[in-house]
Design a protein around this motif. Structure first.
Motif, PDB file in Angstrom:
ATOM      1  N   ALA A  70       5.288  16.339   3.609  1.00 34.81           N
ATOM      2  CA  ALA A  70       4.019  15.734   3.210  1.00 34.81           C
ATOM      3  C   ALA A  70       3.880  14.336   3.793  1.00 34.81           C
ATOM      4  N   LEU A  71       5.013  13.733   4.111  1.00 32.76           N
ATOM      5  CA  LEU A  71       4.950  12.369   4.619  1.00 32.76           C
ATOM      6  C   LEU A  71       4.339  12.280   6.005  1.00 32.76           C
ATOM      7  N   ILE A  72       4.348  13.388   6.718  1.00 35.89           N
ATOM      8  CA  ILE A  72       3.910  13.319   8.108  1.00 35.89           C
ATOM      9  C   ILE A  72       2.467  12.825   8.251  1.00 35.89           C
ATOM     10  N   PRO A  73       1.510  13.472   7.581  1.00 33.05           N
ATOM     11  CA  PRO A  73       0.160  12.912   7.698  1.00 33.05           C
ATOM     12  C   PRO A  73       0.055  11.532   7.064  1.00 33.05           C
ATOM     13  N   VAL A  74       0.872  11.288   6.054  1.00 32.89           N
ATOM     14  CA  VAL A  74       0.813   9.976   5.410  1.00 32.89           C
ATOM     15  C   VAL A  74       1.208   8.886   6.401  1.00 32.89           C
ATOM     16  N   VAL A  75       2.203   9.187   7.206  1.00 33.26           N
ATOM     17  CA  VAL A  75       2.640   8.198   8.193  1.00 33.26           C
ATOM     18  C   VAL A  75       1.500   7.831   9.133  1.00 33.26           C
ATOM     19  N   VAL A 103      12.939  21.251  -4.613  1.00 33.24           N
ATOM     20  CA  VAL A 103      11.826  21.813  -3.846  1.00 33.24           C
ATOM     21  C   VAL A 103      10.785  20.737  -3.580  1.00 33.24           C
ATOM     22  N   VAL A 104      10.423  19.989  -4.617  1.00 34.87           N
ATOM     23  CA  VAL A 104       9.357  19.005  -4.464  1.00 34.87           C
ATOM     24  C   VAL A 104       9.818  17.804  -3.638  1.00 34.87           C
ATOM     25  N   TYR A 105      10.948  17.233  -4.028  1.00 33.64           N
ATOM     26  CA  TYR A 105      11.303  15.964  -3.403  1.00 33.64           C
ATOM     27  C   TYR A 105      12.042  16.123  -2.078  1.00 33.64           C
ATOM     28  N   ARG A 106      12.724  17.248  -1.907  1.00 31.82           N
ATOM     29  CA  ARG A 106      13.427  17.408  -0.647  1.00 31.82           C
ATOM     30  C   ARG A 106      12.563  18.183   0.354  1.00 31.82           C
ATOM     31  N   HIS A 107      12.123  19.317  -0.077  1.00 35.28           N
ATOM     32  CA  HIS A 107      11.419  20.172   0.875  1.00 35.28           C
ATOM     33  C   HIS A 107       9.968  19.773   1.087  1.00 35.28           C
ATOM     34  N   ALA A 135       0.835  -1.202   0.000  1.00 34.41           N
ATOM     35  CA  ALA A 135       0.000   0.000   0.000  1.00 34.41           C
ATOM     36  C   ALA A 135       0.866   1.246   0.000  1.00 34.41           C
ATOM     37  N   VAL A 136       1.902   1.231   0.809  1.00 38.08           N
ATOM     38  CA  VAL A 136       2.759   2.411   0.905  1.00 38.08           C
ATOM     39  C   VAL A 136       3.495   2.624  -0.412  1.00 38.08           C
ATOM     40  N   PHE A 137       4.026   1.555  -0.938  1.00 35.93           N
ATOM     41  CA  PHE A 137       4.794   1.644  -2.166  1.00 35.93           C
ATOM     42  C   PHE A 137       3.921   2.196  -3.301  1.00 35.93           C
ATOM     43  N   LEU A 138       2.816   1.510  -3.540  1.00 34.95           N
ATOM     44  CA  LEU A 138       1.932   1.955  -4.620  1.00 34.95           C
ATOM     45  C   LEU A 138       1.356   3.333  -4.325  1.00 34.95           C
ATOM     46  N   GLY A 139       0.899   3.476  -3.083  1.00 36.62           N
ATOM     47  CA  GLY A 139       0.215   4.714  -2.712  1.00 36.62           C
ATOM     48  C   GLY A 139       1.122   5.922  -2.830  1.00 36.62           C
ATOM     49  N   LEU A 140       2.341   5.786  -2.350  1.00 38.95           N
ATOM     50  CA  LEU A 140       3.248   6.925  -2.395  1.00 38.95           C
ATOM     51  C   LEU A 140       3.573   7.303  -3.833  1.00 38.95           C
ATOM     52  N   ILE A 141       3.929   6.307  -4.616  1.00 35.39           N
ATOM     53  CA  ILE A 141       4.281   6.602  -6.006  1.00 35.39           C
ATOM     54  C   ILE A 141       3.105   7.284  -6.702  1.00 35.39           C
ATOM     55  N   ALA A 142       1.944   6.655  -6.566  1.00 32.75           N
ATOM     56  CA  ALA A 142       0.769   7.213  -7.239  1.00 32.75           C
ATOM     57  C   ALA A 142       0.473   8.614  -6.730  1.00 32.75           C
ATOM     58  N   GLY A 143       0.536   8.775  -5.424  1.00 32.07           N
ATOM     59  CA  GLY A 143       0.204  10.075  -4.837  1.00 32.07           C
ATOM     60  C   GLY A 143       1.166  11.162  -5.277  1.00 32.07           C
ATOM     61  N   ILE A 183      -3.679   5.823   0.795  1.00 30.97           N
ATOM     62  CA  ILE A 183      -2.376   6.482   0.903  1.00 30.97           C
ATOM     63  C   ILE A 183      -2.119   7.362  -0.317  1.00 30.97           C
ATOM     64  N   ALA A 184      -2.520   6.887  -1.485  1.00 30.56           N
ATOM     65  CA  ALA A 184      -2.318   7.693  -2.689  1.00 30.56           C
ATOM     66  C   ALA A 184      -3.049   9.028  -2.551  1.00 30.56           C
ATOM     67  N   ARG A 185      -4.291   8.952  -2.097  1.00 29.42           N
ATOM     68  CA  ARG A 185      -5.078  10.184  -1.976  1.00 29.42           C
ATOM     69  C   ARG A 185      -4.498  11.103  -0.912  1.00 29.42           C
ATOM     70  N   MET A 186      -4.105  10.461   0.175  1.00 28.38           N
ATOM     71  CA  MET A 186      -3.536  11.228   1.282  1.00 28.38           C
ATOM     72  C   MET A 186      -2.249  11.915   0.830  1.00 28.38           C
ATOM     73  N   THR A 187      -1.398  11.152   0.183  1.00 25.40           N
ATOM     74  CA  THR A 187      -0.127  11.714  -0.268  1.00 25.40           C
ATOM     75  C   THR A 187      -0.383  12.890  -1.195  1.00 25.40           C
ATOM     76  N   ARG A 188      -1.309  12.700  -2.093  1.00 25.46           N
ATOM     77  CA  ARG A 188      -1.582  13.759  -3.055  1.00 25.46           C
ATOM     78  C   ARG A 188      -2.020  15.033  -2.346  1.00 25.46           C
ATOM     79  N   SER A 189      -3.037  14.887  -1.484  1.00 29.47           N
ATOM     80  CA  SER A 189      -3.554  16.137  -0.904  1.00 29.47           C
ATOM     81  C   SER A 189      -2.535  16.740   0.047  1.00 29.47           C
ATOM     82  N   SER A 190      -1.810  15.878   0.727  1.00 28.80           N
ATOM     83  CA  SER A 190      -0.814  16.395   1.647  1.00 28.80           C
ATOM     84  C   SER A 190       0.304  17.105   0.882  1.00 28.80           C
ATOM     85  N   MET A 191       0.707  16.530  -0.234  1.00 25.17           N
ATOM     86  CA  MET A 191       1.721  17.173  -1.069  1.00 25.17           C
ATOM     87  C   MET A 191       1.220  18.523  -1.566  1.00 25.17           C
TER      88      MET A 191
END
Ligand SMILES: Nc1ncnc2c1ncn2[C@@H]1O[C@H](COP(=O)(O)OP(=O)(O)OP(=O)(O)O)[C@@H](O)[C@H]1O
Ligand SMILES: Nc1ncnc2c1ncn2[C@@H]1O[C@H](COP(=O)(O)OP(=O)(O)OP(=O)(O)O)[C@@H](O)[C@H]1O
Ligand SMILES: [Mg+2]
Ligand SMILES: [Mg+2]
Lengths: 297, 344, 350, 513, 313
Positions: free
Chosen positions: E234-239, E225-229, E109-117, E195-203
């Motif tokens: 964004a991962l915090i709520p995802v966790v 900016v996107v991947y580091r900052h 779920a995390v793997f797919l969700g994160l990538i997709a998100g 997780i995908a949805r969460m990652t997206r909105s959190s990002m």
């Protein structure tokens, strides 16, 4: 008394402000294509659920063993089940049951959860700790087992599924409402009415409740989706609606024995559940976006 | 003096528990307000100034019992408020009102202006329901709004107008004392002036007493009769506004006054700059709370808490809480590492 | 007058929202000479921050610069590519934001956040960058900087965070520092520290500063030139002394007169009447006309241009043009001003 | 009717007909519905446990396919008097742990299962035994409180499986140190059977291995694994993909598909069990035999057989399945007859029907039966609700007599009429012992008591024939169907069969080339 | 940090006590007598009584509860009524299976969700965003037992043309990857969607924050900016969601375990409820609850590792 000069007015329209406030929401909702699709689907579901049963020409419970497991045909659009009952008719008749499960369980969970959440957030302290610990217990308690236990105690029936699923969704509401209550409680107008001598009841019902409503509504639509899924899971475990109730989860669960032979028995109710849940998820999402000022662009 | 005491605060303390440790016990307290006393007389405006977190708002809230005070007495109009039951207190709330800082958060967004005022009058049973509408319109006019705006929602008003609604709400129950907690801080200068003027006019008209809380010394100087300077939960100096603004005695008050940029480019731009940050009210420094940043601090300041007192060259009613008021005044005590900065 | 290091001309920036276009900045022109400080003042929402962000092209996704020029050392930044812009940002022009609390990334240490610029623009190694970060922290007056670099933003007080922001901005010795309300979120005593710091650094490095604020006190004490903004436009641009001694635009006058002061007693405040116009429903003529006690029909129907006066200051008001159709002496918020008819018009904005 | 009669025969031979030569060895895997709860013969009374136990333990006597009692661990037996049986034991039999099997072992086992401290759920099988007397090393006498004709049948029940006395002693030791009864025996079962216990992953599988020291014909396979797979489609998928060799049960509707496949065939075997629709005869309107008869006439057993069991079952005439000792070949079943039923209802005063409910547990077949009956009863305006309960609650509530009508089954592991009727219909057995119809008929009580005590088989048959006539007449329940055991058997094996109480016969199973 | 962990661990105690009381009273209220169930459909009253006595079911409820708690404190969860085996043993065998199943599902779920998100958020409003979100919505709306059945139909039984290496084992857990994939996909799909949805909105939310603007103002490139900052924040709520999902999987594994004949805790619990095997039910529920609480503790810890801001509270 005269205060210097009259202040310039902002807008000159004299329209009904209440209508205006909701118009804005509606406008943003309509902008969200997914929400429109979800909303329309929900309307279709509701209408079908209410009037559909009057328009079906077959009895959803009439068995006809000689015609069992018939594949979809012009006569039986979705085929027949293992008793020879028309699946299409059953799905139409099951619509209102599924809706009932969704709506009432969420209403039940919502009312209790909102109440507990507001009390908890508003009074804080020991009360808050206690309520939230109880919520933790329910959350930590494996949901399906809780439902199972409730259904076992009260017997399997739609009402009891509703109760089970309702209780299961209490913590979600309580937490969300508590959170919003905490933030609303900090707002100055709450202190202002308190300073005017308003009673707690007035503050809670007139000032806090209306202002925590939007997350509740969003949560409710999304919860309806979850509730329907949970209920179908219970049916799958044989703890849902009583036969011959055409509840979709129960249809699915009964049909699984025929999966190899007659896949349409599980295909159609499955698709219906997915669509139904999807509609509420999509709509709930759209509503959330529309209600969230941050998303306002 | 024949001035009538409107509000007398004595030994007021407000400690907020900090939960933590095992099992969420109270492990410490935020000593937001720590033993303060002052009196406000009828018809005057007393201001509380001080930096963020020094306990200004908490003082106001404790007086109104929006927060139950930890200790101390609040006598309003001759009656002790802290011992009243919640129910009795509600009746007394009519006389004590409050206006808040945030014009956006201080009105329920789901009530029209008329609802807001009507509710206030309903709660305090000010008028029979039928006569309220008339009164609402009067009130709106009083604060410079129009009748046709009565049925609008807050989001249809600008910040300044909302603040006026807040004022109307406070007025609607005919209070005697109004606590203005940063009532104009969020407003733009041009609007702020409108509201300040309005407050002054209302005071004249209704003989209102104000407890005015602000960190803006310009506003305070403009509106107050007397000023209380707070630092970290304690009053460090109190006096009429001339004493405070022209004859400040406490090193903190001086630093505060000096830190403010003056909108006059021709003036000499010298400022006393305090080093370091405001300490936390959780573990306030022992002795004089200001000693950690005070350029005059001596050993005694670390041990003994100075009390408010009137010293030589101070007007009647002007009090400062410093061990060395006279020494600093006479120049016998020199500042250490006294830093002066020029902005421009 | 020196040649300007930065010259903004008729800058216009709009946001595209659900309710249509919001012209947040609509005619901003000013010059910033080298080594000097320009103040931008104006009410909340008048477009100060958006002006600054437009200079660096850091607008939100729905914002767009629709016109004007931003000339930096003679080159128009608006024509720069993204990549070119990145080499300017944080390097030649850097910016300090309004909110020290939210402008630092909570998940990186202070040191990491300062080093980033150095690694990017000065090609320093990680280690070098870190030791340079410590120096920078020392420079902005943070005690025991070697410890602080390893801390996270939440471990610092508001004043310290703002210093960190300044350190980031100064990391690459920028030629221009834009400080967007660098002290609004801070207490006065801390504000004094920060303003003193910025001023000191400016002297030391000779950079130019744009100081955005709504506090006339701050402007009076820190700036050489001032641009007064109202409703998305610069209404007056002047050297500091002229502005305070003889403000010309009615809005500026009103602003000065409605300011309660702690250094002297004022009888009564003279507030500006009315409210800031709604950005969606801007007046057709002069934007200040609805609140201006001297406004005439001309003011209400035609927008005045920003025109230079004899001192080289700019003013956007009909009163000081030969088209003025009102009294020759007008009283604005208690101040008298003479209409200056007959002056030649040179249009500042091209 | 007898729609399902022909399918009652064992199709074992057809199943194996064109399979190749058998080979020795291999691991046989059976997919079963649920895990055994205990491998102690005294420890549980459920089929999943029995099917495993039957391979580890042996009983004194066994029953053949015709339900005749044949020698097991006892070579011969004879009644000494009305209440005493004497058994001659097989000599030279050894338990898996090397202990000899002898009269002491028999005594230890039968004493244990009756020991209150052990609390065996199979106590009821032997509660009439008063004493077990060791005559000599290989002779033992069993004394009963009263003449008890079905004793031999009861001894053939799995509960009579012989456990090594060493285990029993160890188990008692464990009990004395605070452990539960059976803790030793169930986890390390030691019997005399042709398989030895190897391992048990609770909930997942039980593995038994070949007993090379077995006294009789040894099994062909090296080991057998009982793997728990609760979902039918999954069992079939595993059967198809060759991960299991025997899948039990197969859903009736799947039979045709599997029989047409090239990987497996379905083994059909008539069971000795009964599915029935019971009435609460103490409640209105079911206290009126006319109503009960009417409903009996309204139940279309053919439809149930076809619709629910796809024809795999024998329509029940009475409570006993064909082949059970005491089965009445000539009993006249109540036939489907709506007109007659209406008349009866009219006579009983229910011409306009009534409201009632059918209870059942979450067994899909029982639910389906309920649905079909519900539809039938609608025809005479009897409105019934179906109430599906979870098994535990269901048993408790029906035992308390809270029900109107209910659907339940009764299996007959001893193959004797007494087991099939005493508990179900004797008025002393109301409620939890089995008489959930709360049926009471003095005459039937008397006959059932006599049947137990009568040692003459002819006379017993006579007695039970009478009982069955009464039961059909009184209709305390509608006797629906004797289902068939449907077991998927992979083409990779042969020699499999199953007995009438559902116990797999694995002795002859072997893989084919 | 240690102090925090200890405190959080202690805070779980009242929750677990609550859970134990709840499960005990539920079990007590549920009709159905375990002795009766063990004895079966044909149980003579003596037989039932003997069993009741043996199991101590004749004690009053509070006595039973306190006995039970006393035993738990001594590390003894009692013995299964049905099998007589210690509950600990019964659970031990299944515990790791369920944890493994949940873990792999979470991983998927995390793997797919994160990538997709992330793709979705970065390519905001592009067709890939829309597609991913539609798929995610379907994943979210699907009853997972239905998905499981469908997967069995397609990949275990499968059409004839399905190549052999794609045929999965329908039953059991863990002997080969073929026994792992279907249940993991079944259980993980819903989580991946969430997780995908969460990652997206959190990002998307993080991208609008002031500190992202600061990062841009430093002249950093978009990728940094996107991947580091952004991502790290964004991962915090995802966790949190991951933690909740993992907890949910533990309970939700019931259906998956039933379908795929996986011998895990979920199925054990359901079977135990059915057979009124009180000690097993109590044991499993306690352990699942404990795991849930424990996983959320881990979440809180990773929260703090990810976001030092949390220390303030
Ligand atoms: N409900 C509360 N619980 C805990 N601490 C509190 C609470 N309310 C206020 N405090 C603390 O008490 C201290 C004083 O707060 P207060 O709001 O009175 O300050 P203030 O002088 O009004 O500051 P500001 O100018 O920022 O409004 C602060 O440290 C604050 O964090
Ligand atoms: N992303 C956006 N979308 C729409 N409108 C925006 C956006 N950002 C800013 N605006 C509008 O642009 C106008 C100018 O905003 P700006 O932030 O520049 O004001 P400001 O002068 O800096 O005010 P303050 O003193 O409050 O910081 C305001 O009306 C604001 O509402
Ligand atoms: Mg305050
Ligand atoms: Mg700004």
């Amino acid at each position: 008394m005269v205060v210097q000069n009259p202040i310039a007015d902002v807008g000159k329209r004299a329209t009904n402000p209440k209508v205006e406030a909701y118009k804005g929401l509606l406008k943003r909702l309509i902008k969200n294509k997914a929400a429109v699709v979800g909303g329309l689907l929900i309307i279709v579901f509701i209408l079908t659920g209410i009037v559909g049963p009057y328009f079906t020409w077959l009895d959803p419970n009439a068995t006809q063993i000689t015609n069992k497991l018939a594949p979809p045909s012009a006569e039986h659009w979705f085929g027949t089940d293992n008793y020879g009952r028309d699946i299409f008719t059953r799905i139409i008749h099951g619509m209102s049951i599924t809706m009932k499960v969704g709506f009432f369980s969420v209403a039940l969970g919502g009312v209790i959860g909102v109440f507990l959440g507001i009390i908890s957030g508003y009074y804080g302290g020991k009360m808050d700790t206690f309520i939230m610990r109880v919520m933790d217990v329910i959350l930590a308690f494996p949901g399906i087992l809780l439902a199972l236990a409730i259904v076992s105690v009260l017997g399997g029936s739609i009402q009891n599924v509703i109760i089970a699923v309702g209780i299961f969704s209490v913590p979600a509401f309580a937490r969300i409402v508590r959170g919003s209550t905490l933030s609303v409680r900090k707002l100055e107008y709450i202190d202002a009415v308190k300073a005017l001598g308003a009673s707690d009841a007035r503050i809670i019902f007139k000032h806090i409740l209306p202002n925590v409503l939007s997350p509740i509504i969003v949560q409710a639509t999304l919860r309806i989706a979850t509730a329907v899924l949970t209920a179908s899971g219970l049916s799958f475990l044989g703890l849902g609606a009583q036969p011959p109730t055409p509840e979709w989860g129960a249809m699915l669960s009964e049909g699984r024995a025929y999966m190899h032979q007659a896949p349409h028995l599980v295909l159609f109710p499955g698709i219906m559940i997915v669509l139904f849940v999807l509609a509420f998820n999509v709509f709930g999402d759209g509503l959330r976006d529309a209600l969230d000022p941050k998303m306002k662009k | 003096m024949a001035k009538k005491e409107m509000l007398k605060v004595e030994g007021l303390k407000q400690y907020f528990p900090i939960k933590g440790g095992l099992m969420g016990r109270t492990i410490n307290h935020v000593k937001a307000v720590d033993d303060i006393s002052f009196t406000i007389y009828e018809g005057e405006t007393v201001s509380i100034v001080g930096e963020s977190g020094c306990g200004k708002s908490t003082t106001g809230r404790s007086i109104l019992r929006l927060e139950e005070p930890t200790d101390g007495s609040v006598v309003f109009n001759g009656e002790e408020l802290t011992t009243l039951s919640k129910r009795e207190m509600r009746k007394h709330r009519k006389d004590l009102q409050i206006i808040f800082q945030d014009p956006y958060a201080s009105i329920n967004p789901r009530q029209t202006v008329a609802d807001v005022l009507d509710e206030a009058m309903t709660i305090q049973k000010i008028l029979p329901a039928k006569q309220r509408r008339k009164r609402i319109i009067e009130l709106l006019e009083t604060v410079g709004l129009n009748e046709y705006q009565a049925d609008r929602y807050p989001h249809e008003f600008s910040g300044g107008q909302r603040q006026r609604i807040g004022i109307a709400r406070a007025l609607s129950v005919n209070p005697k004392l109004i606590i203005c907690d940063e009532a104009v801080s969020a407003l733009d200068v041009s609007i702020q002036a409108q509201v300040l003027n309005l407050l002054e006019e209302l005071q004249e008209q209704y003989q209102l007493t104000y407890l005015f809380i602000s960190h803006d010394l310009g506003v305070v100087r403009h509106i107050s009769d007397r000023v209380i300077v707070m630092y970290l939960g304690k009053i460090v100096e109190i006096g009429d506004k001339h004493s405070i603004f022209e004859n400040a005695k406490h090193p903190y008050t001086k630093a505060l006054l000096s830190a403010i940029p003056v909108p006059d480019p021709t003036r000499e731009k010298k400022h006393i700059v305090l080093t370091g940050d405001v300490p936390s009210p959780i573990d306030p420094p022992a002795g004089c709370r200001f000693h950690t940043r005070c350029p005059f601090a001596q050993d005694i300041c670390k041990k003994e808490t100075p009390v408010l007192g009137t010293y030589a060259a101070m007007a009647d009613g002007h009090e400062a809480a410093c061990h060395f008021v006279e020494e600093i005044e006479s120049g016998t005590l020199q500042a250490k590492e006294f830093e002066e900065t020029v902005f421009g | 007058m020196e040649t300007d290091l930065l010259k903004v001309e008729n800058l216009r920036t709009s946001f595209y929202t659900d309710d249509g276009e919001v012209k947040a900045v609509d005619g901003v022109s000013f010059g910033l000479p080298k080594g000097k400080t320009l103040g931008i003042v104006g009410e909340s929402g008048s477009g100060k921050s958006i002006t600054a962000l437009s200079i660096l092209k850091l607008l939100a996704a729905n914002g767009k610069i629709v016109g004007g020029e931003v000339n930096f050392k003679g080159e128009n930044l608006l024509s720069y590519s993204d990549k070119e812009m990145r080499s300017i940002r944080g390097n030649a022009i850097s910016m300090i934001f309004q909110e020290p609390m939210t402008s630092l990334n909570p998940v990186f240490t202070v040191g990491q956040q300062i080093s980033e610029s150095l690694v990017k623009h000065q090609q320093l190694g990680k280690k070098e960058a870190m030791s340079r970060s410590i120096e920078l922290l020392k420079l902005v007056g943070i005690p025991s900087p070697d410890k602080r670099v390893k801390q996270y933003p939440h471990e610092l007080s508001g004043g310290m965070r703002q210093r960190v922001m300044i350190a980031i901005a100064l990391a690459c010795n920028p030629e221009i520092l834009i400080a967007d309300e660098p002290t609004t979120a801070l207490d006065v005593t801390i504000q004094a520290q920060i303003l003193g710091l910025i001023r000191g650094l400016q002297k030391k490095f000779g950079m130019s500063v744009i100081m955005i604020t709504h506090d006339l006190g701050v402007v009076a004490e820190t700036c050489d030139y001032v641009a007064v903004m109202y409703a998305g436009q610069v209404v007056e641009y002047a050297d500091i002394l002229s502005l305070f001694q003889y403000p010309k635009h009615p809005y500026t006058i009103g602003l000065m007169n409605s300011l309660p002061r702690h250094d002297k007693e004022l009888e009564k405040l003279e507030p500006i009447l009315g409210n800031v116009p709604n950005p969606k429903e801007m007046p057709v003529g002069c934007r200040f006309a609805p609140r201006c006690p001297a406004a005439t029909d001309l003011c209400r129907t035609k927008m005045p241009d920003l025109l230079p006066d004899e001192k080289g200051n700019d003013i956007r008001c009909w009163i000081y043009t030969d088209q003025w159709d009102g009294e020759s002496e007008v009283t604005i918020y208690g101040e008298k001003r003479n209409a200056e008819s007959g002056r030649t018009q040179t249009i500042l904005s091209h | 009717g007898g729609g399902g009669d022909s399918s009652g025969s064992d199709t074992n031979s057809d199943l194996d007909s064109d399979k190749g030569e058998g080979v020795e060895g291999g691991d046989l895997v059976l997919a079963v519905l649920s895990d055994a709860s205990s491998l102690d013969p005294a420890g549980s009374n459920d089929v999943p446990s029995s099917v495993v136990q039957a391979n580890i333990y042996e009983t004194l006597v066994k029953r053949d396919d015709e339900n005749k009692v044949i020698p097991g661990l006892a070579e011969s037996w004879e009644p000494i008097d009305d209440t005493t049986y004497e058994f001659k034991l097989r000599e030279g039999v050894k338990f898996h742990d090397g202990e000899p099997f002898n009269a002491e072992a028999v005594k230890a086992n039968l004493d244990r299962i009756r020991d209150a401290k052990v609390g065996s759920p199979r106590f009821f099988l032997y509660e009439m035994i008063t004493d077990v007397v060791v005559q000599d090393e290989y002779t033992v006498q069993i004394k009963t409180e009263y003449p008890f004709a079905p004793l031999l049948a009861h001894l053939s029940h799995n509960g009579g499986g012989m456990v090594s006395p060493k285990s029993i002693a160890a188990d008692y030791d464990a009990m004395n140190s605070g452990k539960d009864a059976g803790s030793v025996i169930s986890t390390a079962p030691v019997g005399t059977g042709y398989f030895k216990f190897d391992s048990w992953q609770p909930g997942d599988n039980i593995k038994l291995v070949k007993n090379d020291d077995y006294w009789g014909d040894k099994v062909h396979v090296d080991s057998v694994t009982f793997k728990v797979i609760p979902e039918s489609p999954v069992r079939n998928a595993d059967l198809e993909t060759g991960h299991v060799h025997i899948a039990d049960p197969i859903q009736p509707n799947e039979v045709v598909g599997i029989n047409n496949s090239d990987f497996a065939k379905v083994n059909q075997k008539a069971s000795s069990s009964l599915a029935y629709l019971g009435f609460n005869t103490e409640k209105e309107p079911f206290n009126d035999p006319k109503v009960r008869q009417a409903i009996s006439m309204l139940v279309n057993k053919e439809d149930i057989s076809e619709g629910v069991y796809d024809g795999f079952g024998v329509l029940a005439k009475g409570p006993l399945a064909p082949g059970i000792f005491g089965y009445n070949e000539d009993a006249k079943p109540v036939d489907y007859n709506v007109e007659e039923a209406k008349k009866l209802l009219e006579e009983a005063g229910y011409a306009d029907g009534f409201k009632s409910s059918i209870w059942t547990n979450d067994n899909p077949q029982r639910q389906q039966i309920a649905v079909l009956i519900q539809e039938e009863l609608k025809k005479v305006n009897i409105e019934v609700d179906i109430n599906v309960m979870e098994f535990g609650a269901y048993l408790e509530k029906t035992a308390n007599g809270e029900h109107d009508m209910f659907i339940l089954g009764w299996s007959n592991p001893t193959g004797d009429a007494d087991y099939g009727m005493y508990a179900l219909f004797h008025s002393a057995q109301k409620g939890s012992p089995g008489n959930r119809s709360f049926y009471e008929n003095k005459e039937v009580d008397k006959l059932l008591d006599e049947g137990r005590r009568e040692s003459n088989p002819e006379k017993r048959i006579e007695i039970y024939n009478k009982v069955q006539e009464h039961l059909i007449e009184d209709a305390p329940m509608v006797y629906l169907i004797h289902t068939e055991y449907l077991t998927g058997v992979s083409n990779k094996i042969k020699g499999f069969s199953i007995d009438t109480s559902g116990i797999y016969q694995l002795q002859d199973v072997q893989f084919v080339e | 940090m240690t102090k925090f962990i200890v405190r959080r661990l202690l805070q779980t105690i009242p929750v677990l006590i609550g859970v134990s009381i709840l499960v005990f009273s539920l079990m007590y209220l549920i009709p159905g007598d375990p002795a009766q169930i063990i004895a079966g459909e044909a149980a003579s009253p003596q037989t039932v009584e003997q069993i009741r006595e043996k199991l101590g079911l004749n004690d009053p409820a509070p006595v039973q509860y306190f006995k039970y708690v006393k035993n738990i404190v001594q590390g003894d969860l009692g013995n299964s009524i049905r099998s007589g085996r210690p509950v600990m043993d019964e659970i031990k065998a299944r515990f790791w299976i369920t944890v493994e199943l949940s873990f792999y599902s979470t991983l998927l779920a995390v793997f797919l969700g994160l990538i997709a998100g992330i793709i979705s958020a970065v390519k905001h409003y592009s067709w890939s965003d829309v597609t991913i979100m539609i798929v995610a919505l379907f994943g979210l709306s699907m009853p997972n037992f239905w998905l499981g059945l469908m997967l069995i139909q397609w990949f275990a039984i499968g059409p004839d043309w399905l190549p052999e290496f794609l045929k999965m084992r329908a039953s059991g857990w863990g002997d080969s990857w073929k026994q792992v994939i279907l249940p993991v996909v079944t259980l993980g799909t819903g989580g991946a969607a969430i997780i995908a949805r969460m990652t997206r909105s959190s990002m998307l939310e993080v991208i609008g924050q002031d500190y992202i603007r600061t990062a841009r103002a430093k002249g950093l490139g978009e990728r940094v900016v996107v991947y580091r900052h952004a991502l790290k924040n964004a991962l915090i709520p995802v966790v949190t969601v991951v933690g909740l999902e993992f907890g949910g999987f533990l309970g939700g594994a019931v259906l998956t375990e039933t379908i795929f004949a996986i011998n895990g805790m979920g199925r054990l619990t359901i079977d135990a409820i059915r057979t009124r095997d009180f000690p097993i039910v109590q044991g499993t529920v306690l352990i699942i609850s404990f795991l849930f609480v424990f996983v959320n503790l881990l979440v809180d810890i990773s929260y703090r590792l990810l976001n030092k801001r949390m220390d303030v509270n």
